[in-house]
Design an enzyme around this catalytic site. Structure first.
Site, PDB file in Angstrom:
ATOM      1  N   LEU A 236      14.089  40.651 -11.976  1.00 30.79           N
ATOM      2  CA  LEU A 236      14.295  39.347 -12.588  1.00 30.79           C
ATOM      3  C   LEU A 236      14.112  38.212 -11.581  1.00 30.79           C
ATOM      4  O   LEU A 236      13.770  37.097 -11.956  1.00 30.79           O
ATOM      5  CB  LEU A 236      15.703  39.262 -13.195  1.00 30.79           C
ATOM      6  CG  LEU A 236      16.011  40.248 -14.324  1.00 30.79           C
ATOM      7  CD1 LEU A 236      17.479  40.152 -14.711  1.00 30.79           C
ATOM      8  CD2 LEU A 236      15.129  39.965 -15.529  1.00 30.79           C
ATOM      9  N   GLY A 237      14.371  38.491 -10.318  1.00 31.81           N
ATOM     10  CA  GLY A 237      14.261  37.446  -9.305  1.00 31.81           C
ATOM     11  C   GLY A 237      14.635  37.982  -7.946  1.00 31.81           C
ATOM     12  O   GLY A 237      15.064  39.128  -7.786  1.00 31.81           O
TER      13      GLY A 237
ATOM     14  N   LYS B  95      22.281  43.111  -9.155  1.00 31.15           N
ATOM     15  CA  LYS B  95      21.859  42.516  -7.891  1.00 31.15           C
ATOM     16  C   LYS B  95      21.989  43.567  -6.798  1.00 31.15           C
ATOM     17  O   LYS B  95      23.086  44.032  -6.484  1.00 31.15           O
ATOM     18  CB  LYS B  95      22.689  41.281  -7.552  1.00 31.15           C
ATOM     19  CG  LYS B  95      22.220  40.612  -6.258  1.00 31.15           C
ATOM     20  CD  LYS B  95      22.736  39.194  -6.125  1.00 31.15           C
ATOM     21  CE  LYS B  95      24.193  39.113  -5.803  1.00 31.15           C
ATOM     22  NZ  LYS B  95      24.624  37.755  -5.457  1.00 31.15           N
TER      23      LYS B  95
ATOM     24  N   ASP C 112      28.306  27.136  -2.511  1.00 30.71           N
ATOM     25  CA  ASP C 112      26.852  27.304  -2.629  1.00 30.71           C
ATOM     26  C   ASP C 112      26.393  26.878  -4.019  1.00 30.71           C
ATOM     27  O   ASP C 112      25.653  27.593  -4.704  1.00 30.71           O
ATOM     28  CB  ASP C 112      26.454  28.756  -2.351  1.00 30.71           C
ATOM     29  CG  ASP C 112      24.978  28.873  -1.944  1.00 30.71           C
ATOM     30  OD1 ASP C 112      24.360  27.839  -1.621  1.00 30.71           O
ATOM     31  OD2 ASP C 112      24.446  30.000  -1.953  1.00 30.71           O
TER      32      ASP C 112
ATOM     33  N   GLY D  79      16.423  36.608  -4.062  1.00 26.96           N
ATOM     34  CA  GLY D  79      17.096  35.543  -3.316  1.00 26.96           C
ATOM     35  C   GLY D  79      17.295  35.928  -1.873  1.00 26.96           C
ATOM     36  O   GLY D  79      16.747  36.911  -1.380  1.00 26.96           O
ATOM     37  N   GLY D  80      18.124  35.147  -1.188  1.00 26.90           N
ATOM     38  CA  GLY D  80      18.341  35.372   0.232  1.00 26.90           C
ATOM     39  C   GLY D  80      19.070  36.666   0.535  1.00 26.90           C
ATOM     40  O   GLY D  80      18.922  37.228   1.614  1.00 26.90           O
ATOM     41  N   PHE D  81      19.895  37.160  -0.419  1.00 28.55           N
ATOM     42  CA  PHE D  81      20.698  38.341  -0.157  1.00 28.55           C
ATOM     43  C   PHE D  81      20.128  39.603  -0.790  1.00 28.55           C
ATOM     44  O   PHE D  81      20.640  40.685  -0.581  1.00 28.55           O
ATOM     45  CB  PHE D  81      22.131  38.139  -0.674  1.00 28.55           C
ATOM     46  CG  PHE D  81      22.923  37.185   0.171  1.00 28.55           C
ATOM     47  CD1 PHE D  81      22.719  37.126   1.532  1.00 28.55           C
ATOM     48  CD2 PHE D  81      23.865  36.353  -0.401  1.00 28.55           C
ATOM     49  CE1 PHE D  81      23.455  36.255   2.320  1.00 28.55           C
ATOM     50  CE2 PHE D  81      24.605  35.473   0.383  1.00 28.55           C
ATOM     51  CZ  PHE D  81      24.388  35.427   1.750  1.00 28.55           C
ATOM     52  N   GLY D  82      19.094  39.511  -1.605  1.00 21.31           N
ATOM     53  CA  GLY D  82      18.548  40.693  -2.245  1.00 21.31           C
ATOM     54  C   GLY D  82      17.837  40.350  -3.533  1.00 21.31           C
ATOM     55  O   GLY D  82      17.526  39.188  -3.811  1.00 21.31           O
ATOM     56  N   SER D  83      17.573  41.379  -4.342  1.00 18.38           N
ATOM     57  CA  SER D  83      16.823  41.227  -5.585  1.00 18.38           C
ATOM     58  C   SER D  83      17.708  41.541  -6.783  1.00 18.38           C
ATOM     59  O   SER D  83      18.669  42.305  -6.678  1.00 18.38           O
ATOM     60  CB  SER D  83      15.603  42.159  -5.582  1.00 18.38           C
ATOM     61  OG  SER D  83      14.760  41.875  -4.481  1.00 18.38           O
TER      62      SER D  83
END
Length: 640
Positions: A333-334, A354, A452, A336-340
């Protein structure tokens, strides 16, 4: 799961329980070690012996099953109380009100069952869910010493904490009840055989969470049994932890140095010396590798202890369960900085999983997210179903948000063919964000600073209801503390100026909220290097436009509807400017922001129109600042 209490004379018509009745007399004695690893006391019961005992956390009860036993069961009772004469009763698994058991316990219980078969020299064992679920359980074989594990299949587990995730309609003291009992459907083992059936939507719940257990429902019937030789003993563990990997192998032995021949030459001495040095080097390298592996293993054990002690947290999944739910992490789905993040399915529930990158989000951030969002619930916070902390795997299981993150809808429309959001929808999203933050700051036992807040961490459902997500950087602040001192965290462009001092309150979220509001109404990023130099930084541009009384220039030009609501949009910008005050004490509380949005309060008009810090000013926070390398202003709120 039927509605009546089960007994030895009326067992469910499944393979394992038929064996309990039909198998002949057995002469083998079986030992069952029953261990309680729950953080609370249980009173395990056993049949056909009857009776039971108090079993405190960490204690073990050794049960010697008589040689004439055709089949047996062990289960836990909880919520027990006693009078002055020692008589007592339990809330669950109470053997029809008797502590000296003579029949199966009342609902709900999770039962470990076994039967002995002298004809094929096997014993059969498994786990059953009777009329609901009580205590997580593991049932494993312990072969006789010296005979290894030959002939044994694996043991069953029902280790998921179903009770904490039990639907409210099925909750009972100390357990999760059967849907058949709750909705009074047809009274047989396949309780949902008649359709439509109220419990259909709940029946798969038990099967999904305990796939190795025998459970009874029309849409998902499992019949799982395991076998071992007759001379096998067993262990029953209540609230089992997830097993860690075994210890790393020992380094290889040093080379065998043979005795030197009589009269050795210099060359032989040199060769032996070189060989010895090589062996020492190799041994040293393997020693270092082993020590690192041992240290990592110890770290994993410590992490496992941390996760096992979490109170009030959501369900814990195995990596295998989530791998199956996402079809080997097929649909991303997407990222980011910490994972997928991957789409998945658990029963009838769509989920977003996640998968964290170990080089990104650390144990502290992972624990923060599991503990924080797992223990709070609000309509504007993304729901966390559960997590996985197994070996090196770290995963979080969220509710699925069909429309994805907010950034796709306000400044990523080249990937989205939908028209620009209407003013009404943008207002609703802004209000939802404010309500979520207000809950975190003011309605929880401890103030929670998200730290954040940005469009990428705001998710939308089918109706554009907005929910805050990603609590990996959040910080808990005691009610009696004015601020916390923490290392810099968050995303450049959304950070409040007080990050220059590292002394933070929940008002840092208010500043970030102001940035997000400006992005929503203008339809662009705060920091956009694709624009001309004077327009790169939205908040700096806001300072210039408010001084020239030209705020209308910042309204999203791709939306005619936004242009038509110019006056209302400008009022929203003024609310954002109140949130963007450099002095955190001059910013509003999020509850005040909600009141302004709902029209019950006016925004403060006497505000400073400087929103970006160019040096390290006094942010109205008491105390000295100790920082060896404070961030520069451009890293905090953006360039001038």
């Amino acid at each position: 799961m039927g509605t009546s209490s089960l007994s030895l004379h009326h067992p469910p018509p499944l393979l394992l329980l038929l064996r309990l009745l039909l198998l002949p007399f057995v002469t083998t004695q079986t030992i069952v070690n029953i261990t309680n690893q729950c953080p609370y006391t249980v009173w395990p019961a056993a049949l056909p012996e009857g009776g039971g005992m108090r079993l405190d956390s960490g204690k073990t009860w050794t049960l010697q099953v008589p040689s004439d036993t055709r089949g047996g069961s062990v289960w836990a009772r909880t919520g027990c109380s006693f009078d002055g004469k020692g008589n007592g009763s339990c809330q669950t698994g109470d053997c029809e009100g008797l502590l000296a058991c003579k029949t199966y316990g009342q609902a709900p219980i999770t039962s470990a069952q076994f039967s002995l078969n002298q004809y094929n020299n096997n014993s059969f064992f498994g786990i059953s869910l009777y009329q609901g679920f009580n205590v997580p359980m593991e049932f494993l074989p312990m072969p006789v010493k010296g005979q290894g594990g030959s002939g044994c299949t694996k043991g069953p587990q029902c280790g998921a904490n179903i009770t904490s995730q039990c639907p409210s309609e099925l909750k009972v003291p100390g357990g999760c009840n059967s849907a058949c009992d709750v909705f009074k459907t047809q009274s047989n083992l396949y309780c949902c055989s008649m359709t439509p059936c109220e419990s259909n939507k709940y029946s798969a719940f038990f099967v999904r969470m305990c796939p190795e257990a025998i459970s009874y429902s029309s849409d998902a019937v499992t019949e799982t049994s395991f076998s071992c030789p007759l001379d096998t003993n067993y262990q029953v563990i209540f609230c089992p932890p997830i097993n860690l990997t075994s210890s790393p192998p020992s380094p290889p032995n040093s080379a065998d140095l043979r005795p030197l021949r009589k009269g050795p030459s210099v060359g032989i001495f040199v060769s032996v010396a070189i060989a010895g040095a090589i062996v020492l080097i190799i041994t040293f390298i393997f020693f270092i590798i082993r020590r690192r592996r041992t240290r990592r293993h110890q770290e994993m054990e410590e992490e496992e202890a941390d996760f096992s002690q979490l109170q009030g947290t959501p369900m814990r999944f195995t990596f295998q369960q989530l791998e199956a739910a996402t079809e080997q992490f097929k649909d991303k789905l997407g990222e980011g900085g910490f994972g997928s993040v991957f789409e998945g399915q658990l029963g009838e529930e769509r989920i977003a999983v996640k998968r964290l990158d170990r080089a990104g989000q650390g144990k502290r951030e992972f624990l923060a997210e599991v503990q924080t969002i797992g223990s709070i619930h609000h309509i504007n916070l993304v729901r966390l179903f559960g997590f996985c902390a197994e070996k090196s795997h770290r995963l979080l299981v969220y509710e699925y948000m069909p429309k994805g993150s907010l950034d796709r809808w306000i400044y990523g429309r080249h990937e989205n063919s939908a028209p620009p959001l209407e003013w009404r929808v943008r207002c609703k999203i802004i209000t939802d964000i404010a309500k979520g933050l207000s809950y975190l700051h003011e309605d929880c036992m401890k103030r929670i600073a998200h730290l954040d807040v940005k469009p990428q961490n705001i998710l939308l459902d089918d109706d554009f209801n907005a929910k805050l997500s990603d609590f990996g950087l959040c910080k808990l602040i005691d009610r009696d503390m004015s601020q916390v001192i923490t290392r810099m965290r968050g995303t450049p462009g959304y950070l409040a100026p007080e990050w220059l001092t590292s002394q933070i309150t929940e008002k840092a979220d208010v500043y970030s909220f102001g940035v997000v509001v400006m992005e929503i109404v203008s339809g662009r990023k705060n920091l956009d290097t694709s624009l001309s130099e004077e327009s790169i930084h939205l908040i700096t541009l806001l300072e210039e436009k408010v001084e020239k009384n030209q705020l209308e220039d910042l309204i999203d030009k791709s939306s005619n509807d936004m242009q038509a609501h110019e006056r209302d949009v400008i009022q929203m910008m003024k609310l954002a400017m109140w949130c963007l005050q450099i002095d955190c004490k001059k910013r509003p509380k999020m509850s005040e922001v909600v009141k302004v949005l709902e029209g019950t309060m006016d925004a403060e008009s006497n505000i400073d129109h400087n929103f970006v810090a160019t040096n390290e000013p006094n942010f109205s926070i008491a105390g000295n600042v100790n920082s060896s390398a404070p961030p520069v202003a451009s890293d905090v709120s953006g360039p001038r």
